[in-house]
Write an enzyme that holds these catalytic residues in place. Sequence first.
Site, mmCIF file in Angstrom:
data_model
loop_
_atom_site.group_PDB
_atom_site.id
_atom_site.type_symbol
_atom_site.label_atom_id
_atom_site.label_comp_id
_atom_site.label_asym_id
_atom_site.label_seq_id
_atom_site.Cartn_x
_atom_site.Cartn_y
_atom_site.Cartn_z
ATOM 1 N N ASP A 178 28.269 27.272 -38.593
ATOM 2 C CA ASP A 178 29.284 26.818 -37.638
ATOM 3 C C ASP A 178 29.310 25.297 -37.611
ATOM 4 O O ASP A 178 28.308 24.654 -37.907
ATOM 5 C CB ASP A 178 28.928 27.210 -36.199
ATOM 6 C CG ASP A 178 28.638 28.670 -36.066
ATOM 7 O OD1 ASP A 178 29.235 29.450 -36.790
ATOM 8 O OD2 ASP A 178 27.798 28.992 -35.203
HETATM 9 N N1 URA Z 1 24.450 32.104 -36.753
HETATM 10 C C1 URA Z 1 25.191 31.352 -35.926
HETATM 11 O O1 URA Z 1 25.408 31.714 -34.779
HETATM 12 N N2 URA Z 1 25.688 30.210 -36.386
HETATM 13 C C2 URA Z 1 25.473 29.739 -37.638
HETATM 14 O O2 URA Z 1 25.955 28.674 -38.008
HETATM 15 C C3 URA Z 1 24.695 30.542 -38.487
HETATM 16 C C4 URA Z 1 24.201 31.718 -38.022
#
Ligand code: URA
Length: 235
Positions: free
Chosen positions: A104
Amino acid sequence: MAEQRLQKILAAAGIDSRRKCEELILEGAVEVNNKTVDRLPAFADPEKDVIKVNGRKIHFEQKEYFLLNKPKGVICTNSDPEGRRKAIDLVPIDKRIFCVGRLDAETTGIIILTNDSELSNKLTHPKFGLSKTYVAGIKGEISAAQVEKLKKGVWLAEGKTGRASVKVIRHGHQESIIEISIKQGLNRQVRRTLAGVGLPVKSLRRTKIGRITDRGLGIGQFRKLTAAEIAYLKK
Ligand code: URA
């Protein structure tokens, strides 16, 4: 070399993903030995046949593999209508590379960038079960019951998540730190899983992909994967 599916050859040459290459074939953009091939399945021998896309002969690019420690606010897609900073911009090379899976925008930590779509497809396929380890900063305390729930898997909209390994690194009243390793890669899985057991995430960082770690790599820095790391991932 034996005949292979045409879309696989095009993807291996770095043209685009296999699916996009199938579209190129169906659109009539691909020629094999000066004949348009616009039907699937289609096969060719990359060593013997002359393959062209939009009239240009394809070349087999050397494969590149990088490990980037992604900063916050940087996104893992190759195009962004909002014009945000992209992970590929932090690894300046003259080839079309892309992220293997995604983190993310708010998540920091390691991500692999490559032009090897074969390996990327393999690593992101749940069947291969590559474990990814995250360190999460949590607002407030973490109870033993919450840790147990995380270990067993948590119900999300897609179903129950697989088992996780979980270690509480710091217990605190205001803030706690937890390390969690998972094998799947559902969208925002760690954040949603932690929220699912009542743990509000303040920060999230990926520290390991299988046995490849973030050691020695500051935020925003990248390095080439070693030959041993590439061999390990391919295995
Ligand atoms: N899980 C998440 O919530 N965010 C990420 O970026 C990777 C795994």
